[in-house]
Write a protein that holds these residues in place. Structure first.
Motif, PDB file in Angstrom:
ATOM      1  N   CYS A  94      27.670  -6.580  23.418  1.00 39.08           N
ATOM      2  CA  CYS A  94      26.502  -7.318  22.928  1.00 39.08           C
ATOM      3  C   CYS A  94      26.907  -8.480  22.027  1.00 39.08           C
ATOM      4  O   CYS A  94      27.932  -8.434  21.354  1.00 39.08           O
ATOM      5  CB  CYS A  94      25.600  -6.378  22.123  1.00 39.08           C
ATOM      6  SG  CYS A  94      25.428  -4.729  22.842  1.00 39.08           S
ATOM      7  N   VAL A 145      24.338  -9.759  19.753  1.00 38.56           N
ATOM      8  CA  VAL A 145      23.573  -9.289  18.588  1.00 38.56           C
ATOM      9  C   VAL A 145      23.999  -9.899  17.250  1.00 38.56           C
ATOM     10  O   VAL A 145      24.407  -9.200  16.348  1.00 38.56           O
ATOM     11  CB  VAL A 145      23.602  -7.743  18.504  1.00 38.56           C
ATOM     12  CG1 VAL A 145      22.784  -7.142  19.608  1.00 38.56           C
ATOM     13  CG2 VAL A 145      25.016  -7.168  18.526  1.00 38.56           C
ATOM     14  N   TRP A 155      20.879  -5.845  13.119  1.00 41.73           N
ATOM     15  CA  TRP A 155      20.243  -5.072  14.190  1.00 41.73           C
ATOM     16  C   TRP A 155      20.323  -3.593  13.852  1.00 41.73           C
ATOM     17  O   TRP A 155      21.350  -3.114  13.355  1.00 41.73           O
ATOM     18  CB  TRP A 155      20.950  -5.327  15.526  1.00 41.73           C
ATOM     19  CG  TRP A 155      20.704  -6.687  16.086  1.00 41.73           C
ATOM     20  CD1 TRP A 155      21.262  -7.860  15.660  1.00 41.73           C
ATOM     21  CD2 TRP A 155      19.836  -7.023  17.157  1.00 41.73           C
ATOM     22  NE1 TRP A 155      20.794  -8.914  16.404  1.00 41.73           N
ATOM     23  CE2 TRP A 155      19.910  -8.428  17.339  1.00 41.73           C
ATOM     24  CE3 TRP A 155      18.992  -6.289  17.994  1.00 41.73           C
ATOM     25  CZ2 TRP A 155      19.187  -9.100  18.309  1.00 41.73           C
ATOM     26  CZ3 TRP A 155      18.268  -6.958  18.975  1.00 41.73           C
ATOM     27  CH2 TRP A 155      18.370  -8.346  19.125  1.00 41.73           C
ATOM     28  N   THR A 205      30.984  -6.675  13.855  1.00 39.59           N
ATOM     29  CA  THR A 205      30.189  -6.141  12.750  1.00 39.59           C
ATOM     30  C   THR A 205      30.919  -6.365  11.443  1.00 39.59           C
ATOM     31  O   THR A 205      32.064  -5.920  11.269  1.00 39.59           O
ATOM     32  CB  THR A 205      29.922  -4.637  12.960  1.00 39.59           C
ATOM     33  OG1 THR A 205      29.200  -4.463  14.183  1.00 39.59           O
ATOM     34  CG2 THR A 205      29.115  -4.069  11.809  1.00 39.59           C
ATOM     35  N   LEU A 221      19.772   0.422  18.888  1.00 39.59           N
ATOM     36  CA  LEU A 221      20.859   0.194  19.833  1.00 39.59           C
ATOM     37  C   LEU A 221      21.456   1.499  20.329  1.00 39.59           C
ATOM     38  O   LEU A 221      21.904   1.584  21.475  1.00 39.59           O
ATOM     39  CB  LEU A 221      21.939  -0.680  19.198  1.00 39.59           C
ATOM     40  CG  LEU A 221      21.509  -2.071  18.714  1.00 39.59           C
ATOM     41  CD1 LEU A 221      22.719  -2.890  18.299  1.00 39.59           C
ATOM     42  CD2 LEU A 221      20.713  -2.808  19.780  1.00 39.59           C
ATOM     43  N   CYS A 233      21.724  -2.466  23.943  1.00 45.70           N
ATOM     44  CA  CYS A 233      21.387  -3.831  23.569  1.00 45.70           C
ATOM     45  C   CYS A 233      20.288  -4.363  24.486  1.00 45.70           C
ATOM     46  O   CYS A 233      20.305  -4.098  25.694  1.00 45.70           O
ATOM     47  CB  CYS A 233      22.610  -4.726  23.697  1.00 45.70           C
ATOM     48  SG  CYS A 233      23.990  -4.190  22.675  1.00 45.70           S
ATOM     49  N   GLN A 260      20.657  -9.835  24.992  1.00 49.21           N
ATOM     50  CA  GLN A 260      21.771  -9.810  24.046  1.00 49.21           C
ATOM     51  C   GLN A 260      23.054  -9.251  24.666  1.00 49.21           C
ATOM     52  O   GLN A 260      24.048  -9.084  23.969  1.00 49.21           O
ATOM     53  CB  GLN A 260      21.391  -8.968  22.826  1.00 49.21           C
ATOM     54  CG  GLN A 260      20.260  -9.523  22.003  1.00 49.21           C
ATOM     55  CD  GLN A 260      20.607 -10.852  21.371  1.00 49.21           C
ATOM     56  OE1 GLN A 260      21.719 -11.041  20.879  1.00 49.21           O
ATOM     57  NE2 GLN A 260      19.658 -11.783  21.371  1.00 49.21           N
TER      58      GLN A 260
END
Length: 427
Positions: free
Chosen positions: A186, A188, A192, A218, A317, A322, A326
């Motif tokens: 993803c 994203v 999220w 992330t 998620l 996703c 995305q």
């Protein structure tokens, strides 16, 4: 529920109708309820109204025993309709109560099994008996209820088998493995939710992996353990790249001063790079790692907890993967002067000999980032899955395995050759 081809009901491990005693024990999951939530009163009234339906054999056996007619089943339907009415009346004040959610699911299951209509007569309210202060909830057998803040132990005692668990993970790009064994890569970007239910909220915040890239990693994780009856105060854990604390935001390492505060704990296996949070009161373990400038998330959670969310909490998620808009496509070209495809495959192959979704995710991350350390993130995610998955046959996900698709879209033929690659938009 009654078709032979369907899987057995979770309320009845062997497919037979659940006995009253088993249902009663499960519904008394929690030793105490919120002062406003009246689910224990509903439970007690249901138990009292079904006492006359028990046969002379094992406690909790039903007269008439089958799906259809019989005096026992007719009486049970009246009791179940009364029970359902009671839960509806207290629903607003019982949000987030695990015993309440278990009761609702159990009532629905039993009504289907016994062909009970939703409309019809209800059982008269039972006479109230004396209440002894401090006695606490009593199970049908007369013994005290199990520890309300030990989900796994309580479930195992009541059912003589371990509870069901689900696994979700996010690592690298991020690649998300959902509860249903779908595997998505993803973009994203931004914040999220990975999880958003009545007991737990997990949010991942991502930013681009490299300048001009669609792929993200992330950089921040926020986890909220919501207030839970006699077990814990609300606790917030927040991790960022280069800041992986071994304590909650308030500096504590447990669930607080409530009787079950120790049922939530946090520890570090490797300071600054590996934190483990155990929430025994909801049957949940979370692992957070930092590798190659990104954060990885892995969870093992009880099924009842994972499914306790409303329609407004549908964006998760870990549940749905996703959103299609995305998801990154499945081709990639490496940047000039960075690691080649052959080199990336060789690096990933050392720790991931099986060319599954984890291997191909590793190749993708190493190609795009140019950082061999991304191999560690994929390896750790696989090891977490090995430890957390209840069914190891679903450990390795392959594009050609129709039972565990890597995405909801149709997989193109090139994937079947063993190369799972994704597209990156390069300036």
């Amino acid at each position: 529920m009654g078709d032979p081809g369907q899987s057995p009901s979770p309320w009845s491990p062997h497919g037979s109708p659940p006995t009253l005693s088993i249902l009663t024990l499960l519904l008394l999951l929690c030793g105490h309820a919120y002062s406003q939530c009246k689910i224990l009163r509903c439970n007690a009234e249901y138990v009292s109204s079904t006492l006359s339906l028990r046969g002379g054999g094992s406690p909790g056996s039903l007269r008439g025993g089958g799906r259809g007619g019989g005096v026992g089943s007719s009486g049970l339907c009246r009791a179940l309709r009364s029970y359902a009415l009671c839960t509806r009346r207290t629903a607003r004040t019982c949000r987030g109560d695990l015993a309440f959610h278990s009761a609702v699911h159990g009532i629905e299951d039993l009504m289907i099994q016994h062909n009970c209509s939703r409309q019809g007569p209800t059982a008269p309210p039972p006479p109230r008996g004396p209440v002894f202060p401090g006695a606490g909830p009593i199970r049908a057998s007369g013994s005290p209820a199990p520890d309300p803040c030990d989900y796994e132990g309580r479930f195992s005692r009541l059912h003589r088998q371990p509870p069901g668990f689900l696994h979700c993970a996010s690592f690298g790009d991020p690649h998300v493995r959902t509860f249903h064994h779908h595997f998505h890569t993803c973009r994203v970007q931004g914040a999220w939710p990975l999880l958003d239910n009545d007991f737990l909220f997990v949010q991942a915040t991502s930013s681009p992996m490299a300048l001009g890239a669609n792929a993200t990693t992330t950089r921040k994780l926020t986890i909220i353990f919501k207030n839970m009856q006699e077990c814990i105060d609300q606790k917030v854990y927040q991790a960022e790249v280069d800041n992986l604390p071994a304590a909650f935001e308030d500096g504590s390492i447990n669930g607080g001063d409530r009787p079950g505060g120790s049922s939530l704990s946090i520890r570090t296996a490797n300071p600054g790079s590996h934190v483990e949070i155990r929430a025994a009161y909801i049957g949940t373990t979370i692992i957070i790692r930092q590798t190659a400038g990104q954060l990885s998330f892995s969870i093992r959670v009880a099924e009842d907890v994972a499914r306790a969310f409303s329609a407004e909490q549908d964006l998760q998620l870990c549940v749905g993967g996703c959103p299609p808009s995305q998801r990154l496509s499945r081709s990639v070209r490496s940047r000039r002067g960075t690691i080649t495809m052959d080199t990336a495959r060789q690096l990933c192959k050392e720790g991931l000999p099986v060319e599954d979704a984890y291997f191909h995710s590793c190749v993708f991350d190493v190609l795009i980032s140019g950082d061999p350390n991304f191999t560690v993130a994929a390896q750790a995610a696989l090891e977490d899955a090995r430890a957390f998955l209840p069914d190891l046959e679903k450990l390795h996900l392959f594009p050609s395995d129709a039972g565990v698709p890597l995405s909801s879209a149709t997989l193109p033929p090139p994937l079947l050759s063993g190369l799972f690659v994704l597209w990156l938009c390069i300036q």
